[in-house]
Design a protein around this motif. Sequence first.
Motif, short mmCIF file in Angstrom:
data_model
loop_
_atom_site.label_atom_id
_atom_site.label_comp_id
_atom_site.label_asym_id
_atom_site.label_seq_id
_atom_site.Cartn_x
_atom_site.Cartn_y
_atom_site.Cartn_z
N THR A 230 -3.33 17.82 3.60
CA THR A 230 -1.88 17.66 3.72
C THR A 230 -1.22 17.16 2.43
N TYR A 231 -2.00 16.54 1.54
CA TYR A 231 -1.51 15.89 0.32
C TYR A 231 -0.72 14.62 0.60
N ASN A 232 -0.60 14.24 1.88
CA ASN A 232 -0.03 12.95 2.24
C ASN A 232 -1.12 11.88 2.23
N ILE A 233 -0.71 10.62 2.32
CA ILE A 233 -1.66 9.51 2.33
C ILE A 233 -2.69 9.72 3.44
N ASP A 234 -3.94 9.43 3.13
CA ASP A 234 -5.03 9.59 4.11
C ASP A 234 -5.16 8.31 4.93
N PRO A 235 -4.78 8.33 6.21
CA PRO A 235 -4.84 7.11 7.03
C PRO A 235 -6.23 6.50 7.10
N ALA A 236 -7.27 7.33 6.98
CA ALA A 236 -8.64 6.84 7.07
C ALA A 236 -9.02 5.98 5.86
N LYS A 237 -8.24 6.05 4.78
CA LYS A 237 -8.55 5.30 3.56
C LYS A 237 -7.66 4.07 3.37
N ILE A 238 -6.79 3.81 4.33
CA ILE A 238 -5.84 2.71 4.17
C ILE A 238 -6.47 1.36 4.45
N GLU A 239 -7.22 1.25 5.55
CA GLU A 239 -7.69 -0.07 6.01
C GLU A 239 -8.56 -0.77 4.98
N GLU A 240 -9.33 -0.02 4.23
CA GLU A 240 -10.20 -0.63 3.22
C GLU A 240 -9.42 -1.26 2.07
N ILE B 10 0.85 -1.20 0.00
CA ILE B 10 0.00 0.00 0.00
C ILE B 10 0.88 1.24 0.00
N THR B 11 0.53 2.20 -0.85
CA THR B 11 1.35 3.40 -1.01
C THR B 11 0.46 4.54 -1.51
N PRO B 12 0.87 5.79 -1.33
CA PRO B 12 0.01 6.90 -1.76
C PRO B 12 -0.02 7.06 -3.27
N SER B 13 -1.16 7.50 -3.78
CA SER B 13 -1.26 7.79 -5.21
C SER B 13 -0.56 9.09 -5.54
N ASN B 14 -0.47 9.99 -4.57
CA ASN B 14 0.17 11.29 -4.78
C ASN B 14 1.62 11.23 -4.34
N THR B 15 2.48 10.77 -5.26
CA THR B 15 3.90 10.64 -4.96
C THR B 15 4.69 10.67 -6.26
#
Length: 262
Positions: free
Chosen positions: A108-118, A79-84
């Motif tokens: 923040t433009y960083n990965i959203d922790p709330a969207k990781i678990e799904e 899992i990794t951010p799309s914005n990178t």
Amino acid sequence: MIEFENLSKLNQPFFAQYQESFTKTLESGWYILGKNVTTFEEEFASYCSSKYCAGVASGLDALTIALNALEFEKDSEIITPSNTYIATILSILQNGLTPVLVEPDISTYNIDPAKIEEKITKKTRALVIVHLYGKCCDMDPILALCKKYNLKLIEDCAQAHGALYQNKIAGSFGDFGAFSFYPTKNLGALGDGGGITTNNETLIKKVKKLRNYGSQTKYYNDVVGYNSRLDEIQAGFLSTKLKNLDKINAHKNKLAKIYQET
């Protein structure tokens, strides 16, 4: 040429020290994996509140070798951010792994922790997070997810040298911190370079073997490795600049504040 002129001006305060370091290295005749690299690795590990550091050839190599050292089975999901920057994704693909993209937190433009678990599945093995633009990710929920699902954590710190989250420095949270020393970075060399930080002695031994053709002892190659070594000249330059990194970051923050208030 404007970009290179600006970089020249940024490095002007260090020219005399760079010249001295270069001359010493040139006269020593030792250009690969010598005292300068060892010294810088120790200094940078200490700066990052980590036990160990390994200098490598680039930020991409730092990520690629870190993932390789964790020995995930092929097609594992990371899992990794799309914005990178593309290097984050390339490091995953070059290890035969599958990137799973998570959208950023718009504030923040960083990965959203709330969207990781799904996005976590039975094939998920790790998170590669990115501290983008010098701002650390929201680490508490990320670390909680890693613990809950027994996931490895690699921090892409290419833009986050010296960045803090709750007074803890980027690159010291996960199994690995991966840094770029590209000339435009806050801690930039005069060429390519990268570094890997960790607190795990077993992992740093793997990393140092992988960066040097898979060899720990000359002519004995235990694994399929890389030719990815931070050279002595760049290590000397980086040691010089590291002593001033906090001042560099403070100056950049001052400039950013001016923009924000204008």
